[in-house]
Scaffold this active site. Structure first.
Site, PDB file in Angstrom:
ATOM      1  N   ALA A  56       4.546  51.136  13.878  1.00 24.23           N
ATOM      2  CA  ALA A  56       3.500  51.784  13.090  1.00 24.23           C
ATOM      3  C   ALA A  56       2.540  50.804  12.381  1.00 24.23           C
ATOM      4  O   ALA A  56       1.319  50.912  12.557  1.00 24.23           O
ATOM      5  CB  ALA A  56       4.151  52.741  12.090  1.00 24.23           C
ATOM      6  N   GLN A 206      13.335  49.503  22.889  1.00 27.45           N
ATOM      7  CA  GLN A 206      12.885  48.617  21.795  1.00 27.45           C
ATOM      8  C   GLN A 206      14.057  47.870  21.184  1.00 27.45           C
ATOM      9  O   GLN A 206      13.912  46.750  20.709  1.00 27.45           O
ATOM     10  CB  GLN A 206      12.188  49.442  20.695  1.00 27.45           C
ATOM     11  N   ASP A 247       7.412  56.119  11.062  1.00 25.61           N
ATOM     12  CA  ASP A 247       6.042  56.224  11.588  1.00 25.61           C
ATOM     13  C   ASP A 247       5.178  57.121  10.724  1.00 25.61           C
ATOM     14  O   ASP A 247       3.961  56.992  10.702  1.00 25.61           O
ATOM     15  CB  ASP A 247       6.065  56.728  13.026  1.00 25.61           C
ATOM     16  N   LYS A 258      11.382  56.830  15.451  1.00 27.50           N
ATOM     17  CA  LYS A 258      11.745  56.813  16.875  1.00 27.50           C
ATOM     18  C   LYS A 258      12.795  57.862  17.222  1.00 27.50           C
ATOM     19  O   LYS A 258      13.755  58.051  16.471  1.00 27.50           O
ATOM     20  CB  LYS A 258      12.242  55.396  17.215  1.00 27.50           C
TER      21      LYS A 258
HETATM   22  O1  MRU Z   1       7.059  53.828  19.964  1.00 29.32           O
HETATM   23  P1  MRU Z   1       7.105  52.678  19.008  1.00 29.32           P
HETATM   24  O2  MRU Z   1       7.829  51.502  19.537  1.00 29.32           O
HETATM   25  O3  MRU Z   1       5.734  52.340  18.471  1.00 29.32           O
HETATM   26  O4  MRU Z   1       7.945  53.241  17.780  1.00 29.32           O
HETATM   27  C1  MRU Z   1       8.235  52.391  16.706  1.00 29.32           C
HETATM   28  C2  MRU Z   1       9.120  53.011  15.693  1.00 29.32           C
HETATM   29  O5  MRU Z   1       9.508  54.158  15.778  1.00 29.32           O
HETATM   30  C3  MRU Z   1       9.438  52.177  14.483  1.00 29.32           C
HETATM   31  O6  MRU Z   1      10.701  52.492  13.983  1.00 29.32           O
HETATM   32  C4  MRU Z   1       8.397  52.448  13.390  1.00 29.32           C
HETATM   33  O7  MRU Z   1       7.104  52.359  13.908  1.00 29.32           O
HETATM   34  C5  MRU Z   1       8.522  51.515  12.268  1.00 29.32           C
HETATM   35  S1  MRU Z   1       8.033  49.877  12.722  1.00 29.32           S
HETATM   36  C6  MRU Z   1       8.024  48.916  11.340  1.00 29.32           C
END
Ligand code: MRU
Length: 359
Positions: A56, A206, A247, A258
């Site tokens: 995010a 991830q 997010d 996520k």
């Molecule tokens: O789909 P992504 O990899 O962008 O999702 C990321 C996440 O869900 C993270 O947990 C969230 O953005 C926090 S990152 C500091």
């Protein structure tokens, strides 16, 4: 601790250099470290959509620089109406991904900066400074949250802990060295972490590709597990904290993160494991009352059906929502750079948002 954290900083994923936005291509990690350079707003929007850059806060930072690139191109055309034309770039960037509110927050900051332009001021320099400011303030927020989250862990349990985390919330996902992973790093440096368990985070991986790579690179003891092993781990491996990022956090403290985060929170509650969410205030959307209204991104079913470009699933359709919403009442603490909210609710969130940043 601040100095220790800065000294431990190794990974960087976003650089603004020579008038271009340079991004470490996260689709290829950990196999390959390839940097891509972007010089247009549309290019940056596509990089966000394709997840060259992700997480995010990082998405918000990239979008801010995308807007700088858009403004530069519009100004070069010499059109007096360049600010009207720039609306097209705002839209392209805003349409890149729907769930992380940091994207819209960063674009709004850029818009406000445009509105504050003084007569005779160089708009490009002003926008560039604003984007750099967004990057720098995210880095500072990471440092503050790391300290606060670490103190929370220490307050509840003094001896080394086993911590479970989900997705990637580290240097790759932010302008600094992470939100949830920043807290975990700080806690490790303070001797509070025995081992980190990283969910692999299907389907984009991830956890196994990014979080495991970041932690391993810093010598933090990390073990990878299948997402579906989480409840078993809580029961058998002495997990004391689940620590995740966010997010979008709504006015009542509901948290979009996520896909898989919600089930972790349910399992944590069942097993008496504490659940911490770490996110800068740029992730908080006070415009939404609760998590019901958060737009949940659905990505291509091929992320589930294929592995490494090869079909592995039977001949069926796939449903691939990539975020879910954890209700506030399953959360022990939300840690931000403005402070900590324990057992979040609407009143506590409103109070938090009135506070100044702690750095
Ligand atoms: O789909 P992504 O990899 O962008 O999702 C990321 C996440 O869900 C993270 O947990 C969230 O953005 C926090 S990152 C500091």
């Amino acid at each position: 601790m601040r100095e220790q954290l800065l000294a431990a900083e190794k990974v960087k994923a976003i650089e603004w250099r020579d008038g271009k936005l340079h991004l470490l291509d996260q689709r290829l990690l950990p196999r390959e470290e390839t940097w891509l350079a972007y010089d247009s707003a549309a290019g940056v929007a596509e990089a966000i959509r394709q997840m060259v850059v992700r997480g995010a806060p990082a998405i918000g930072i990239a979008a801010a620089f995308g807007l700088v690139l858009g403004a530069r191109a519009r100004l070069a055309e010499g059109d007096a109406d360049w600010q009207v034309e720039l609306e097209g770039d705002f839209t392209v960037l805003a349409d890149s991904r729907p769930t992380a509110v940091n994207l819209f927050w960063a674009l709004e900051r850029m818009r406000e900066r445009l509105q504050r332009l003084k007569v005779g001021e160089n708009p490009l320099l002003a926008l560039e400074a604003e984007a750099l400011g967004i990057l720098e303030s995210d880095r500072e927020a990471n440092l503050t949250m790391a300290q606060l989250g670490m103190e929370l862990i220490r307050k509840h349990q003094g001896s080394p802990q086993n911590i479970l985390t989900h997705c990637n919330t580290g240097a790759l996902a932010t302008g600094g060295f992470g939100t949830a992973l920043g807290v975990i790093r700080a806690a490790y440096l303070d001797g509070l972490v025995e081992r980190v368990y990283a969910d692999e985070t299907r389907p984009w991986l991830q956890g196994s590709r990014l979080t495991a790579w970041e932690l391993e690179g810093e010598g933090v003891p990390v073990t990878l597990n299948a997402d579906s092993a989480a409840a078993h781990l809580m029961k058998t491996r002495g997990i004391t904290w689940v620590i995740v990022g966010a997010d979008r956090i709504t006015a009542n403290g509901d948290v979009a993160n996520k896909i898989g985060t919600y089930q972790l929170a349910v399992c944590a509650m069942h097993h008496g494991v504490r659940f911490m969410v770490v996110a800068p205030s740029s992730t908080i959307d006070m415009g939404l009352e609760d998590g019901e209204d958060i737009p949940i991104e659905e990505r291509d079913g091929r992320e589930l059906l294929d592995v490494g470009g090869q079909r592995i699933a039977a001949n069926v359709d796939a449903y691939n929502p990539v975020f879910d919403v954890t209700p506030a009442d399953l959360i022990d603490a939300i840690v931000t750079e403005k402070g900590i909210v324990e057992r979040p609710d609407a009143a506590k969130m409103a109070q938090l948002m009135c506070r100044k940043r702690l750095h």
